[in-house]
Scaffold this active site. Structure first.
Site, PDB file in Angstrom:
ATOM      1  N   GLU A 170       0.806  -1.220   0.000  1.00 62.95           N
ATOM      2  CA  GLU A 170       0.000   0.000   0.000  1.00 62.95           C
ATOM      3  C   GLU A 170       0.839   1.270   0.000  1.00 62.95           C
ATOM      4  O   GLU A 170       0.819   2.077   0.929  1.00 62.95           O
ATOM      5  CB  GLU A 170      -0.977  -0.004   1.185  1.00 62.95           C
ATOM      6  CG  GLU A 170      -2.038  -1.079   1.080  1.00 62.95           C
ATOM      7  CD  GLU A 170      -3.134  -0.969   2.116  1.00 62.95           C
ATOM      8  OE1 GLU A 170      -4.169  -1.621   1.922  1.00 62.95           O
ATOM      9  OE2 GLU A 170      -2.954  -0.229   3.112  1.00 62.95           O
ATOM     10  N   GLU A 352      -5.423  -8.408   0.063  1.00 61.33           N
ATOM     11  CA  GLU A 352      -6.212  -8.071   1.258  1.00 61.33           C
ATOM     12  C   GLU A 352      -7.652  -7.823   0.853  1.00 61.33           C
ATOM     13  O   GLU A 352      -7.905  -7.101  -0.109  1.00 61.33           O
ATOM     14  CB  GLU A 352      -5.711  -6.799   1.964  1.00 61.33           C
ATOM     15  CG  GLU A 352      -4.488  -6.950   2.800  1.00 61.33           C
ATOM     16  CD  GLU A 352      -4.154  -5.673   3.570  1.00 61.33           C
ATOM     17  OE1 GLU A 352      -5.083  -4.884   3.878  1.00 61.33           O
ATOM     18  OE2 GLU A 352      -2.968  -5.460   3.864  1.00 61.33           O
TER      19      GLU A 352
END
Length: 446
Positions: A170, A352
Site C-alpha cells: 500500500e 487483502e
C-alpha cells in the site's frame, strides 16, 4: 458458499490465504535487538493512536507463531502473506545486521513450510526504521538504496525457501497519510516532502525488484497496491475535481509508473523536479502479478485547508458499511478487478480483503460474526464474476488471520478470522474462520 463459485470453477492452483503484517501482530518490540520504527515513535506520541495504544505487544506472534501456524493449518490455507520487519533485521536501518531478527524469520518460514503453507514475504509494511527517518527517510533519495541493501540481505537469507515476494504494501496509504495528511507515521504534512517520498518509494520498488530477480532463483515478484474507486461526495464541480486528484494520488501514482512507465497526468508536472535521468526505467521493472488490497469505494470532497485540496467525504447515508464507516460495495470490487485487467494486463492476486467488527466472545465461548461472513460471501461472489469475465485472478487472501493492531485505530476494529484477547493473548476462531475453511474445502478436487 452460495454465489461464490465461478461458472467454470476455480482455476487450478488458485491460492487461498490470509495476510498479516509485522508491526500489527509480532509484538516483542524491545526484544532480541529489534530497533524502533517510525510507528513505535508515533504510538508513544500522545493522541496519535486510539487510546494511545501501540504494537509493543500486539498479538505476541513473535513468541506464539507456532500456535498461529497451527490455526492456519486448521483453516486449510495454501499461503500466508506476512511482512519482514526492517528494524528487527537492521535495527538502525543499515550497517548492523541483527542475527536474532534474521533467525526469527528463519524459524517462521521453516515452520510454515513444515505445515505445508507457502510463505509470501513482503519487504515493507510501513515500519521504516526510525534511524533512517532521522536521516531523512523516504524524503531522502538515498533511502531507495538503503531499501535495496535491506532487500539484498533478505533475498540472500530466505530466497532458498521463499519464492513469492512483495516489495511494498500500500504505497499510497503510507506516503499520503504519512507525508501529506497526519494520519500515519511519520506525521508530516508538506507537499514537496510528499512528492519526494512518492518518487523515492517508486525508485526503491524498482531496485527491490532487480535485487529479488538477481538473488532468488524462480522468484515470483509483485507489489501490493490499495485500489478503491474514488467518487465525489456531491455532484459539484469542486468535489469532482477533488475526486479526480485523489484518484491519481490513491490509485495511480505508484502502479502507473511501475507498470506503464509514467506518472498520471494530474500529478506528472508536480513530479518533474524530482526525476533524474534513468529514474523511470529504474522504476518500471517487470513484475509477475498485481497485488490488490480492496475494501470499498472512497468518497472525496473539496477541502481547501488540506495539503492537496481534497478530503475524505461521507458515503451515502443509506449505504451499508463495515461498522467502522467503510462502505460495503461489492460491485465496486468486481469493477476494480475488471479495470486492473484492462489497464495493466497482469495476473491479479487479491492480497487483502476483509471486514471489521467489534467481535466478542459470547457466554458459550464462541465468536459469532455474521456481518463478516456476509461481506466475504458478497465479495468472493463478485471476484467469481470477474473470473468469469476473463480477469486472471490467481489468489485471494483475507485480511486478517488475527485481530491485530490497526494503526491509528489501535485495537478498536477487529478484522481477524481469529479473535485475540489482547490481555491474555487467547485465540478463539470465529464463525467466519469456519466459513472460510468450508469455502476453501469446496474448491478442492473431490
Amino acid at each position: 458458499m452460495s454465489g461464490a463459485l465461478p461458472k467454470n470453477g476455480w482455476r487450478e492452483n488458485f491460492t487461498w490465504g490470509v495476510s498479516t503484517s509485522a508491526y500489527q501482530i509480532e509484538g516483542a518490540a524491545h526484544e532480541d535487538g529489534r530497533g524502533p520504527s517510525i510507528w513505535d515513535i508515533r504510538a508513544i506520541t500522545k493522541d496519535k493512536v486510539y487510546k494511545n495504544e501501540s504494537g509493543e505487544t500486539a498479538c505476541d506472534h513473535y513468541h506464539r507463531y507456532p500456535e498461529d501456524i497451527a490455526l492456519m493449518k486448521g483453516l486449510g490455507v495454501d499461503a500466508y502473506r506476512f511482512s519482514l520487519a526492517w528494524p528487527r533485521i537492521l535495527p538502525t536501518g543499515r550497517t548492523f545486521v541483527n542475527e536474532a531478527g534474521l533467525d526469527f524469520y528463519d524459524r517462521l518460514i521453516d515452520s510454515l513450510l513444515e505445515a505445508g503453507i507457502e510463505p509470501w514475504a513482503c519487504l515493507y509494511h510501513w515500519d521504516l526504521p526510525q534511524g533512517l527517518h532521522n536521516l531523512g527517510g523516504w524524503a531522502q533519495r538515498d533511502c531507495a538504496g538503503w531499501f535495496a541493501d535491506y532487500a539484498t540481505l533478505c533475498a540472500r537469507r530466505y530466497g532458498d525457501r521463499v519464492k513469492k515476494w512483495i516489495t511494498f504494501n500500500e504505497f499510497s496509504v503510507f506516503t499520503l497519510f504519512g507525508y501529506a495528511i497526519d494520519w500515519a507515521a511519520p506525521g508530516i504534512t508538506d507537499r514537496a516532502t510528499h512528492l519526494r517520498a512518492i518518487h523515492h518509494v517508486n525508485l526503491a520498488h524498482g531496485k527491490g525488484v532487480d535485487v529479488l530477480r538477481s538473488h532468488v532463483k524462480g522468484a515470483v515478484i509483485g507489489a501490493v497496491h490499495n485500489r478503491q474507486a474514488v467518487w465525489p461526495e456531491k455532484e459539484t464541480e469542486a468535489d469532482r475535481r477533488a475526486a479526480a486528484l485523489l484518484n491519481e494520488h490513491w490509485n495511480l501514482a505508484f502502479p502507473d509508473p511501475q507498470i506503464l512507465g509514467h506518472y498520471p497526468p494530474l500529478i506528472a508536472r508536480d513530479m518533474e523536479p524530482y526525476i533524474q535521468g534513468g529514474d523511470m526505467a529504474q522504476i518500471c521493472r517487470p513484475v509477475d502479478f498485481f497485488g490488490l488490497n480492496h475494501y470499498g469505494p472512497i468518497f472525496a470532497k473539496e477541502d481547501l485547508n488540506s495539503t492537496w485540496g481534497f478530503g475524505w467525504g461521507d458515503s451515502p447515508p443509506d449505504s451499508p458499511d463495515h461498522g467502522i464507516g467503510w462502505p460495503v460495495w461489492p460491485d465496486a470490487f468486481r469493477d476494480e478487478l475488471l479495470e486492473l485487467h484492462r489497464r495493466y494486463k497482469l495476473p491479479v492476486v487479491v492480497t487483502e480483503n476483509g471486514c471489521a467488527g467489534d467481535d466478542a466472545v459470547n457466554a458459550e465461548g464462541r465468536v459469532e460474526d455474521p456481518r463478516r461472513i456476509k461481506y466475504l460471501e458478497l465479495y468472493t461472489a463478485k471476484m467469481a464474476e470477474a473470473l468469469d469475465a476473463g480477469v486472471d485472478v490467481r489468489g485471494y487472501f483475507v485480511w486478517s488471520l488475527l485481530d491485530a493492531f490497526e494503526w491509528g485505530s489501535g485495537y478498536g476494529p477487529r478484522f481477524g478470522l481469529v479473535h485475540v484477547d489482547h490481555t491474555t493473548q487467547t485465540r478463539t476462531p470465529k464463525s467466519s474462520y469456519d466459513w472460510y475453511k468450508a469455502l476453501i474445502q469446496s474448491t478442492r478436487p473431490a
